[in-house]
Design an enzyme around this catalytic site. Sequence first.
Site, short mmCIF file in Angstrom:
data_model
loop_
_atom_site.label_atom_id
_atom_site.label_comp_id
_atom_site.label_asym_id
_atom_site.label_seq_id
_atom_site.Cartn_x
_atom_site.Cartn_y
_atom_site.Cartn_z
N GLU A 54 70.95 -35.59 -77.91
CA GLU A 54 71.82 -34.86 -76.98
C GLU A 54 72.61 -35.79 -76.04
OE1 GLU A 54 70.90 -30.84 -75.74
OE2 GLU A 54 70.31 -31.74 -73.83
N LYS A 56 73.94 -35.81 -72.58
CA LYS A 56 73.54 -35.05 -71.39
C LYS A 56 73.70 -35.94 -70.16
CE LYS A 56 69.34 -32.55 -69.86
NZ LYS A 56 67.94 -32.20 -70.20
N LYS A 116 75.98 -27.09 -76.85
CA LYS A 116 74.84 -26.66 -76.05
C LYS A 116 75.41 -26.17 -74.73
CE LYS A 116 70.11 -27.28 -76.14
NZ LYS A 116 69.55 -27.64 -74.87
N GLU A 165 67.31 -20.11 -79.37
CA GLU A 165 66.28 -20.73 -78.52
C GLU A 165 65.34 -19.69 -77.92
OE1 GLU A 165 67.48 -23.92 -75.80
OE2 GLU A 165 66.51 -22.77 -74.21
N ASN A 186 61.76 -24.00 -76.62
CA ASN A 186 62.07 -24.94 -75.55
C ASN A 186 60.87 -25.07 -74.61
OD1 ASN A 186 63.23 -26.58 -73.57
ND2 ASN A 186 65.19 -25.52 -73.65
N GLU A 216 62.15 -28.32 -78.63
CA GLU A 216 63.18 -28.76 -77.70
C GLU A 216 62.57 -29.23 -76.37
OE1 GLU A 216 65.85 -24.88 -78.74
OE2 GLU A 216 66.45 -26.04 -77.01
N SER A 217 63.09 -30.31 -75.87
CA SER A 217 62.82 -30.83 -74.51
C SER A 217 61.48 -31.55 -74.37
CB SER A 217 62.84 -29.70 -73.46
OG SER A 217 64.06 -29.03 -73.45
O1 LIG Z 1 67.49 -29.80 -68.58
C1 LIG Z 1 67.45 -28.96 -67.68
O2 LIG Z 1 67.13 -29.20 -66.50
C2 LIG Z 1 67.79 -27.52 -67.96
C3 LIG Z 1 67.69 -26.59 -66.95
C4 LIG Z 1 68.03 -25.28 -67.17
C5 LIG Z 1 68.47 -24.87 -68.41
C6 LIG Z 1 68.57 -25.80 -69.46
C7 LIG Z 1 68.23 -27.12 -69.22
N1 LIG Z 1 68.34 -28.07 -70.22
C8 LIG Z 1 68.88 -27.82 -71.50
C9 LIG Z 1 67.97 -28.29 -72.54
O3 LIG Z 1 67.41 -27.46 -73.22
C10 LIG Z 1 67.73 -29.76 -72.68
O4 LIG Z 1 68.88 -30.44 -72.33
C11 LIG Z 1 67.33 -30.24 -74.07
O5 LIG Z 1 66.35 -29.46 -74.66
C12 LIG Z 1 66.85 -31.70 -73.98
O6 LIG Z 1 65.78 -31.78 -73.07
P1 LIG Z 1 65.24 -33.18 -72.54
O7 LIG Z 1 64.96 -34.05 -73.72
O8 LIG Z 1 63.99 -32.85 -71.79
O9 LIG Z 1 66.31 -33.76 -71.68
#
Ligand SMILES: O=C(O)c1ccccc1NCC(=O)[C@H](O)[C@H](O)COP(=O)(O)O
Length: 269
Positions: A54, A56, A116, A165, A186, A216-217
Site C-alpha cells: 500500500e 499510504k 483504497k 472488507e 481487517n 489486512e493491516s
Molecule cells: O490506518 C488507519 O488508521 C485507518 C483508520 C480508519 C480507517 C482505515 C484505516 N486504514 C486503512 C487500512 O485498512 C490500512 O491502510 C491497510 O489495511 C494497511 O494497514 P497497515 O499495514 O496497518 O498500515
Amino acid sequence: MVLADLTAGAVEDAERRALTRPMAEVERAALARPAARDAIAALSPASRVKIIAEVKRASPSRGALAEIPDPALQASLYETGGASAISVLTEERRFGGSLADLEAVTSRVSLPVLRKDFIATPYQVLEARAAGADLALLIVAGLETKVLRELHALILDLGMTPLVETHSAEELEVALDLGASLIGVNARNLSTFELDRDLFGRLVDRIPAGVIKVAESAVLAPSDVTHYRSAGADVVLIGEALVTGDPVATLQSFLAAGDFEGSGPDESA
Ligand SMILES: O=C(O)c1ccccc1NCC(=O)[C@H](O)[C@H](O)COP(=O)(O)O
C-alpha cells in the site's frame, strides 16, 4: 463514528470534484480505459503468500507516516520487491492521498492496482476506473446492503475486482451473500483503531474455498506475515511497514516469512 465521518468526507470530496467533472464525463473516461488487469489471477492462492503493498502517507490512527513525493516510484519499488498488487489510498483528508496518486501509480506499474478509499457512490467507482484502477474497496461496515450490492455489481460490470472488507462474522455473511471472490478481514477496528491480529484466524474458516482470503493491516514484522499465513491467508495487505522502511528489502523479508513448509493452499478445503 470514525468510519461514517471518513465516508461522509470522501463522498463530499467526490461531490466537489463532480462539479467540474460531471458523472457522464467520468463514465466516458472509465469506459475508454483498456481492460482492467486480472486481480483474481494475480492474487489467487499459491504455494507462497502474496502481498498487496500500500501507498499510504498518513492515517487517522498513526498520523503522518511518510511523505512519498513520488507515489509511482514507491509502487515500482513494490513491484521490484515482489508485490502481487498495489493499493493506493486516495482519501485526501486523513490519509493525504489523491486520485492523482492513483493515476500516477496505474500508469507506472504492470500489477493490478486497488483504489483504497471510502467508496459509497457510483461516481467514486467510475473515478477509480477512469484513473486506471483494477480493484476497488468496499467496506461492509460502511454501506447499506442495497448500496453495497449496487456498487459491487458496478465494479464487476466495469471489469474490475471488488475487495470486500469485513470485521466480523456478520459482515462476512454479507460479503458471502454478495458472491464476493476477494474478501478481506481487517485487523483494525475502524472505530477504536485497536488492532486484533487474531481476528483473521477466528473468521477464516467461515470463508469457503474458491474465495481469496486477504488479511489486512497490522503487519509490522516478518512474524506477523507468518502468523497470518499460518492462519490461512492467501494474501496480506500491508501499508505502514512498507512506507516507513526500505520497501524492497521489507517486502522481500515479508515474502520469505510467508514461505514455509506447508504454507500452501489447503487442497482439502
Ligand atoms: O490506518 C488507519 O488508521 C485507518 C483508520 C480508519 C480507517 C482505515 C484505516 N486504514 C486503512 C487500512 O485498512 C490500512 O491502510 C491497510 O489495511 C494497511 O494497514 P497497515 O499495514 O496497518 O498500515
